[in-house]
Design a protein around this motif. Structure first.
Motif, PDB file in Angstrom:
ATOM      1  N   VAL A 248     -77.719 -82.438   8.987  1.00  0.00           N
ATOM      2  CA  VAL A 248     -79.184 -82.495   8.977  1.00  0.00           C
ATOM      3  C   VAL A 248     -79.630 -83.879   9.443  1.00  0.00           C
ATOM      4  CG1 VAL A 248     -81.258 -82.339   7.558  1.00  0.00           C
ATOM      5  CG2 VAL A 248     -79.322 -80.828   7.097  1.00  0.00           C
ATOM      6  N   ARG A 249     -80.488 -83.915  10.424  1.00  0.00           N
ATOM      7  CA  ARG A 249     -80.995 -85.201  10.918  1.00  0.00           C
ATOM      8  C   ARG A 249     -82.512 -85.198  10.889  1.00  0.00           C
ATOM      9  NH1 ARG A 249     -76.959 -86.156  16.139  1.00  0.00           N
ATOM     10  NH2 ARG A 249     -75.039 -85.596  15.024  1.00  0.00           N
ATOM     11  N   ARG A 250     -83.064 -86.277  10.376  1.00  0.00           N
ATOM     12  CA  ARG A 250     -84.510 -86.441  10.377  1.00  0.00           C
ATOM     13  C   ARG A 250     -84.950 -87.122  11.670  1.00  0.00           C
ATOM     14  NH1 ARG A 250     -86.843 -86.283   5.128  1.00  0.00           N
ATOM     15  NH2 ARG A 250     -85.965 -84.413   4.147  1.00  0.00           N
ATOM     16  N   ASP A 251     -86.232 -87.084  11.915  1.00  0.00           N
ATOM     17  CA  ASP A 251     -86.767 -87.708  13.120  1.00  0.00           C
ATOM     18  C   ASP A 251     -86.373 -89.180  13.185  1.00  0.00           C
ATOM     19  OD1 ASP A 251     -87.970 -85.331  13.775  1.00  0.00           O
ATOM     20  OD2 ASP A 251     -89.904 -85.847  12.883  1.00  0.00           O
TER      21      ASP A 251
ATOM     22  N   GLY B 185     -80.130 -92.135   4.584  1.00  0.00           N
ATOM     23  CA  GLY B 185     -80.175 -92.034   3.138  1.00  0.00           C
ATOM     24  C   GLY B 185     -79.198 -90.978   2.651  1.00  0.00           C
ATOM     25  N   GLU B 186     -78.641 -91.176   1.469  1.00  0.00           N
ATOM     26  CA  GLU B 186     -77.659 -90.230   0.936  1.00  0.00           C
ATOM     27  C   GLU B 186     -78.239 -88.827   0.809  1.00  0.00           C
ATOM     28  OE1 GLU B 186     -74.552 -90.811  -2.609  1.00  0.00           O
ATOM     29  OE2 GLU B 186     -76.446 -89.946  -3.318  1.00  0.00           O
ATOM     30  N   ASP B 187     -79.507 -88.725   0.426  1.00  0.00           N
ATOM     31  CA  ASP B 187     -80.111 -87.408   0.229  1.00  0.00           C
ATOM     32  C   ASP B 187     -80.379 -86.696   1.547  1.00  0.00           C
ATOM     33  OD1 ASP B 187     -82.024 -89.345   0.860  1.00  0.00           O
ATOM     34  OD2 ASP B 187     -83.632 -88.255  -0.126  1.00  0.00           O
ATOM     35  N   ILE B 188     -80.254 -87.401   2.674  1.00  0.00           N
ATOM     36  CA  ILE B 188     -80.490 -86.805   3.988  1.00  0.00           C
ATOM     37  C   ILE B 188     -79.178 -86.399   4.654  1.00  0.00           C
ATOM     38  CG2 ILE B 188     -81.478 -87.162   6.288  1.00  0.00           C
ATOM     39  CD1 ILE B 188     -83.543 -87.061   4.016  1.00  0.00           C
ATOM     40  N   VAL B 189     -78.195 -87.307   4.680  1.00  0.00           N
ATOM     41  CA  VAL B 189     -76.960 -87.051   5.436  1.00  0.00           C
ATOM     42  C   VAL B 189     -75.720 -87.046   4.546  1.00  0.00           C
ATOM     43  CG1 VAL B 189     -77.909 -87.958   7.583  1.00  0.00           C
ATOM     44  CG2 VAL B 189     -76.694 -89.496   6.057  1.00  0.00           C
ATOM     45  N   GLY B 190     -75.893 -87.103   3.234  1.00  0.00           N
ATOM     46  CA  GLY B 190     -74.743 -87.018   2.343  1.00  0.00           C
ATOM     47  C   GLY B 190     -74.084 -88.356   2.079  1.00  0.00           C
TER      48      GLY B 190
ATOM     49  N   LEU C 120     -75.441 -84.653  -4.701  1.00  0.00           N
ATOM     50  CA  LEU C 120     -75.845 -83.887  -3.525  1.00  0.00           C
ATOM     51  C   LEU C 120     -75.775 -82.387  -3.776  1.00  0.00           C
ATOM     52  CD1 LEU C 120     -74.053 -86.231  -1.019  1.00  0.00           C
ATOM     53  CD2 LEU C 120     -76.522 -85.958  -1.270  1.00  0.00           C
ATOM     54  N   LEU C 121     -74.795 -81.954  -4.562  1.00  0.00           N
ATOM     55  CA  LEU C 121     -74.742 -80.539  -4.933  1.00  0.00           C
ATOM     56  C   LEU C 121     -75.970 -80.148  -5.742  1.00  0.00           C
ATOM     57  CD1 LEU C 121     -70.955 -80.193  -5.820  1.00  0.00           C
ATOM     58  CD2 LEU C 121     -72.158 -79.022  -3.952  1.00  0.00           C
ATOM     59  N   ARG C 122     -76.378 -81.022  -6.662  1.00  0.00           N
ATOM     60  CA  ARG C 122     -77.587 -80.730  -7.455  1.00  0.00           C
ATOM     61  C   ARG C 122     -78.823 -80.683  -6.570  1.00  0.00           C
ATOM     62  NH1 ARG C 122     -75.569 -84.784 -10.740  1.00  0.00           N
ATOM     63  NH2 ARG C 122     -77.319 -86.121 -10.205  1.00  0.00           N
ATOM     64  N   ASP C 123     -78.842 -81.547  -5.526  1.00  0.00           N
ATOM     65  CA  ASP C 123     -80.004 -81.591  -4.633  1.00  0.00           C
ATOM     66  C   ASP C 123     -80.009 -80.450  -3.625  1.00  0.00           C
ATOM     67  OD1 ASP C 123     -80.839 -83.837  -5.925  1.00  0.00           O
ATOM     68  OD2 ASP C 123     -80.124 -85.250  -4.399  1.00  0.00           O
ATOM     69  N   GLY C 124     -78.893 -79.729  -3.523  1.00  0.00           N
ATOM     70  CA  GLY C 124     -78.836 -78.593  -2.610  1.00  0.00           C
ATOM     71  C   GLY C 124     -78.570 -78.947  -1.164  1.00  0.00           C
ATOM     72  N   LEU C 125     -78.011 -80.145  -0.894  1.00  0.00           N
ATOM     73  CA  LEU C 125     -77.695 -80.508   0.487  1.00  0.00           C
ATOM     74  C   LEU C 125     -76.540 -79.636   0.989  1.00  0.00           C
ATOM     75  CD1 LEU C 125     -78.601 -82.693   2.593  1.00  0.00           C
ATOM     76  CD2 LEU C 125     -76.544 -83.945   1.944  1.00  0.00           C
TER      77      LEU C 125
END
Length: 429
Positions: free
Chosen positions: A63-66, A138-143, A52-57
């Motif tokens: 952060v919540r998606r629709d 998803g992990e890339d969305i909410v960690g 997640l650090l590499r992805d910049g989260l």
């Protein structure tokens, strides 16, 4: 506990909740800021944080998606391969979860929550966290969490308090296990039990893992029933055919055969349509649709396989594939996690690897050759003569290409194989 030790979940659960949460917050804050933490995070949590650090989260921003519409949730529920096992999950989890102030959540393979049941008060707390039907976890969305992280790693995980990457999830504990489709090994979703952090117990992890295995067993039973129905349909058709033919389901599992030995699972071309096709284990065939599957009629004079190009695609975290292109046709096969590891190792060692070599690559133990040979025999079902042995290797005349992720650290994130770990982080191996 000291800086040379790793957090133990059982010891955490024995602590006062506020003490355990405070310790984990210190570990998280130090790790995310690049300082040495007082105690090392558990390996699966550390690996998730690094992704997640590499992805910049942003770890401090929720952060919540629709959220999916009710119509889209209903559509996904109808098409979900998990729908038939909901009774198993409910019977094994919901009543106990409700009594323990937990909720049960079931997501699809995209990390979208499709079902959610359990303690009413905890359901309301979940709403405030965005942990609701139709939400994307998803992990890339909410960690780091009990839905998205098992989808990345393919393994069960328990996430307690500040082990969650995103700060707003720290009052929460969640335990999730992936559920795989026994027909092709794909992860089709996650079952998760979540609740307030004071309800955390290390026994939740084996409990949820066992229930996921019960669900997979039920899916296998349903698969056997579908094959039996296909066999009943195919038997009279095969009785009228002169020559060699096999009836298989949509995933290549054989139901009935005539003129040749019953094969193992057949690797079907992706996007199979009626007419001529090339099947690795059978050669040139004519395909005809059957209710619930396909009839493959094998040509008496199959066209030889030549001018082969093999493309191994391991760029994405959960969708690995092998594509073969030849003069007689082509096909693409989705890979299980273990086969993705094996074929990656053979692709980067074109001169070949012995069974002890591969055992060391996969397990750090050269004696585990029985497991290696068994898996490679399964690989040969769809690769056929393209997989040579003594040593194991791709055929010498094949042109092999490997499509890798942009960042080496994202290579096969589920894998704990020593050779894959070394490829992810060559500086430390």
């Amino acid at each position: 506990m000291n800086g040379n030790s790793t957090i133990d979940l059982a010891r955490l659960s024995a602590m006062d909740v506020s003490h355990a949460s405070h310790l984990l917050k210190g570990v998280r804050d130090a790790t995310l800021s690049g300082r040495r933490p007082p105690v090392l995070p558990r390996p699966e949590i550390s690996a998730s944080w690094q992704r997640l650090l590499r992805d910049g989260l942003d770890p401090d921003r929720d952060v919540r998606r629709d959220v999916l519409s009710a119509d889209e949730v209903a559509r996904r529920r109808r098409s979900s391969p998990l729908a038939p096992v909901l009774p198993v999950l409910r019977e094994a989890l919901v009543s106990v979860a409700e009594a323990a102030q937990h909720i049960m959540v079931v997501s699809d393979a995209d990390g979208r929550i499709l079902w959610r049941e359990g303690h009413p008060g905890v359901l309301r707390k979940g709403d405030r966290l965005g942990f609701q039907v139709g939400a994307h976890w998803g992990e890339d969305i909410v960690g780091t969490n009990g839905v998205g992280t098992p989808l990345v790693t393919g393994r069960p995980v328990q996430v307690f308090s500040a082990e969650h990457f995103v700060q707003t999830h720290h009052p929460w504990t969640c335990t999730g296990a992936p559920i795989s489709d026994p027909r092709d090994g794909r992860v089709i979703g996650v079952v998760d039990v979540s609740g307030p952090l004071e309800t955390m117990h290390p026994a939740t992890l084996p409990w949820v893992r066992s229930v996921a295995q019960l669900a997979e067993a039920r899916l296998r039973e349903l698969h056997v029933g579908r094959l039996e129905r296909l066999r009943a349909v195919a038997a009279p058709v095969l009785a009228r055919i002169g020559g060699r033919a096999v009836a298989v389901d949509e995933h290549g599992w054989p139901a009935a055969v005539t003129g040749l030995p019953l094969p193992d699972r057949v690797a079907l071309p992706k996007g199979l349509t009626e007419g001529p096709c090339w099947v690795p284990s059978l050669g040139t065939c004519k395909a005809a649709p059957l209710p619930g599957g396909w009839l493959l009629m094998v040509d008496d004079l199959p066209e030889p396989l030549a001018a082969t190009r093999i493309v191994l695609d391991v760029r994405r975290p959960r969708r690995w594939s092998l594509a073969v292109r030849a003069t007689a046709g082509g096909w693409t096969h989705d890979l299980s996690p273990r086969h993705a590891e094996l074929l990656y190792l053979l692709a980067v060692h074109r001169d070949g690897r012995s069974a002890p070599d591969l055992a060391a690559d996969l397990f750090g133990d050269r004696t585990r050759t029985v497991t290696v040979r068994a898996e490679l025999s399964r690989v040969r079902r769809y690769l056929g003569a393209l997989l040579a042995h003594r040593p194991y290797r791709f055929a010498e005349d094949a042109d092999v290409e490997v499509l890798l992720p942009d960042d080496p650290a994202d290579l096969l994130p589920h894998s704990t194989a020593p050779a894959v770990l070394a490829a992810r982080d060559p500086e430390h191996h």
